[in-house]
Motif scaffolding. Structure first.
Motif, PDB file in Angstrom:
ATOM      1  N   ARG A 154      -1.840  -0.094   4.679  1.00 39.11           N
ATOM      2  CA  ARG A 154      -2.563   1.217   5.082  1.00 39.11           C
ATOM      3  C   ARG A 154      -2.446   1.899   4.380  1.00 39.11           C
ATOM      4  O   ARG A 154      -1.162   2.177   3.638  1.00 39.11           O
ATOM      5  CB  ARG A 154      -1.893   1.640   6.483  1.00 39.11           C
ATOM      6  CG  ARG A 154      -1.514   3.286   6.857  1.00 39.11           C
ATOM      7  CD  ARG A 154      -0.774   3.878   7.632  1.00 39.11           C
ATOM      8  NE  ARG A 154       0.612   3.964   6.967  1.00 39.11           N
ATOM      9  CZ  ARG A 154       0.922   5.046   6.871  1.00 39.11           C
ATOM     10  NH1 ARG A 154       0.010   6.097   5.955  1.00 39.11           N
ATOM     11  NH2 ARG A 154       1.784   5.302   5.999  1.00 39.11           N
ATOM     12  N   SER A 188       2.297  -1.981   4.244  1.00 37.19           N
ATOM     13  CA  SER A 188       1.939  -3.691   4.622  1.00 37.19           C
ATOM     14  C   SER A 188       2.358  -4.414   5.116  1.00 37.19           C
ATOM     15  O   SER A 188       3.514  -4.713   4.583  1.00 37.19           O
ATOM     16  CB  SER A 188       1.650  -4.116   2.937  1.00 37.19           C
ATOM     17  OG  SER A 188       1.881  -4.255   1.963  1.00 37.19           O
ATOM     18  N   MET A 223      -0.377   0.153  12.424  1.00 36.70           N
ATOM     19  CA  MET A 223       0.693  -0.619  11.443  1.00 36.70           C
ATOM     20  C   MET A 223       1.756  -0.998  12.325  1.00 36.70           C
ATOM     21  O   MET A 223       2.401  -2.579  12.907  1.00 36.70           O
ATOM     22  CB  MET A 223       1.034   0.497  10.627  1.00 36.70           C
ATOM     23  CG  MET A 223       0.282   0.171   9.516  1.00 36.70           C
ATOM     24  SD  MET A 223      -0.353  -0.639   8.680  1.00 36.70           S
ATOM     25  CE  MET A 223       0.746  -1.787   8.064  1.00 36.70           C
ATOM     26  N   THR A 277      -6.225   5.147   5.914  1.00 38.48           N
ATOM     27  CA  THR A 277      -6.479   3.725   6.040  1.00 38.48           C
ATOM     28  C   THR A 277      -6.421   3.095   6.874  1.00 38.48           C
ATOM     29  O   THR A 277      -5.567   2.253   5.626  1.00 38.48           O
ATOM     30  CB  THR A 277      -7.891   4.443   4.788  1.00 38.48           C
ATOM     31  OG1 THR A 277      -9.176   4.983   4.686  1.00 38.48           O
ATOM     32  CG2 THR A 277      -8.670   2.660   4.600  1.00 38.48           C
ATOM     33  N   VAL A 278      -6.971   2.044   6.794  1.00 41.91           N
ATOM     34  CA  VAL A 278      -6.280   0.382   7.364  1.00 41.91           C
ATOM     35  C   VAL A 278      -6.788  -0.732   6.853  1.00 41.91           C
ATOM     36  O   VAL A 278      -8.304  -0.562   7.395  1.00 41.91           O
ATOM     37  CB  VAL A 278      -5.979   0.307   8.402  1.00 41.91           C
ATOM     38  CG1 VAL A 278      -5.294  -1.209   8.733  1.00 41.91           C
ATOM     39  CG2 VAL A 278      -4.934   0.912   9.156  1.00 41.91           C
ATOM     40  N   ALA A 284      -4.091   5.364  11.742  1.00 35.02           N
ATOM     41  CA  ALA A 284      -3.667   4.094  11.025  1.00 35.02           C
ATOM     42  C   ALA A 284      -2.395   4.243  11.763  1.00 35.02           C
ATOM     43  O   ALA A 284      -1.465   2.785  11.298  1.00 35.02           O
ATOM     44  CB  ALA A 284      -3.948   4.781   9.907  1.00 35.02           C
ATOM     45  N   GLU A 285      -1.476   4.979  11.422  1.00 35.05           N
ATOM     46  CA  GLU A 285       0.111   4.073  11.347  1.00 35.05           C
ATOM     47  C   GLU A 285       0.035   3.890  12.915  1.00 35.05           C
ATOM     48  O   GLU A 285       1.304   2.529  12.969  1.00 35.05           O
ATOM     49  CB  GLU A 285       0.970   5.508  11.979  1.00 35.05           C
ATOM     50  CG  GLU A 285       0.898   6.672  10.005  1.00 35.05           C
ATOM     51  CD  GLU A 285       0.339   7.432   9.788  1.00 35.05           C
ATOM     52  OE1 GLU A 285       0.379   8.314   8.585  1.00 35.05           O
ATOM     53  OE2 GLU A 285      -1.502   7.372  10.484  1.00 35.05           O
TER      54      GLU A 285
END
Length: 259
Positions: free
Chosen positions: A222, A199, A159, A226-227, A155-156
């Motif tokens: 994020r 975000s 982003m 979870t994104v 998830a990171e």
């Protein structure tokens, strides 16, 4: 408004509808901002959060009772459920943006869930000119929401990839979605909503018929592993040559439920 202008507006909206596969959400089925770069949490010091299962994502996703207005569709029709393998950017660096615009997940999620939401149309006053009434009927926010969970810090990474794509593709890019070629003229980002670990809000401006520009608002947020991606469009604003703001009520509701 002249008849030719109304026709042009309708054509522009129709062209946008064809190219923006994301925007047919809400016709069927059941039923402010924080800092973007400055507001991001430093996730490097903490272990990666656990990815949610499909069942857990389904429980965390919006339902009608979560929204004060508009209509939530929990069973998104196939026409709005475009998979990532149906989307291809000409420049690989821009792939995250191409995916987000049609509400396809970025990267390789462990599980995904989709929702759609359609805002409420404003009823024109009695006696309103038919041309103006037509445009008023198009003035509705339509949003597709994709929740995707990731393992091992994925998830990171999403982003980071999104930030890199905005920087690399700021002057535009092209992509194909389900066989439809889409030209994007420019990409810009601003502060994302509160309520998430990090975000960003992105505006991708698409080239539509007769020189009309069609801006699509994307929010990527994020929460742990979870994104959540929100892809929003308003045909009334496009037809009027305006840029509608992102409808924050849906991101507020979804991020609050995830948090």
């Amino acid at each position: 408004m002249r008849t030719t202008a109304v026709r042009r507006s309708a054509l522009a909206a129709s062209a946008a509808a064809l190219a923006l596969l994301v925007t047919a959400c809400g016709g069927s089925g059941d039923s402010d901002s924080g800092k973007g770069d400055e507001g991001k949490a430093d996730s490097s010091a903490a272990p990666a959060a656990k990815a949610l299962t499909a069942a857990e994502l389904e429980k965390a996703a919006l339902v009608q009772a979560d929204m004060k207005d508009g209509k939530v569709v929990t069973k998104v029709p196939a026409t709005d459920d475009l998979s990532a393998d149906k989307v291809k950017a000409d420049d690989e660096a821009c792939q995250p943006l191409a995916n987000l615009q049609v509400a396809a997940p970025v990267g390789s999620p462990a599980a995904t869930v989709k929702r759609s939401w359609t805002g409420e149309a404003k009823k024109p006053a009695e006696g309103t000119d038919p041309a103006e009434a037509l445009l008023a009927g198009l003035d509705v926010d339509k949003v597709l929401v994709t929740l995707a969970s990731y393992e091992d810090g994925g998830a990171e990474q999403v982003m980071k990839d999104v930030d890199a794509a905005v920087e690399k593709c700021a002057k535009g890019f092209t992509s194909a979605a389900a066989g439809e070629k889409i030209e994007f003229l420019k990409v810009a980002k601003t502060e994302g909503p509160k309520g998430a670990d990090e975000s960003v809000e992105i505006t991708v401006t698409m080239a539509a018929d007769e020189g009309v520009e069609a801006p699509v608002k994307i929010v990527v947020a994020r929460t742990g592993a979870t994104v959540t991606g929100f892809s929003a469009v308003n045909f009334g604003a496009i037809a009027a040559g305006e840029e509608a703001p992102f409808p924050t009520q849906i991101s507020d509701a979804q991020l609050a439920k995830l948090g």
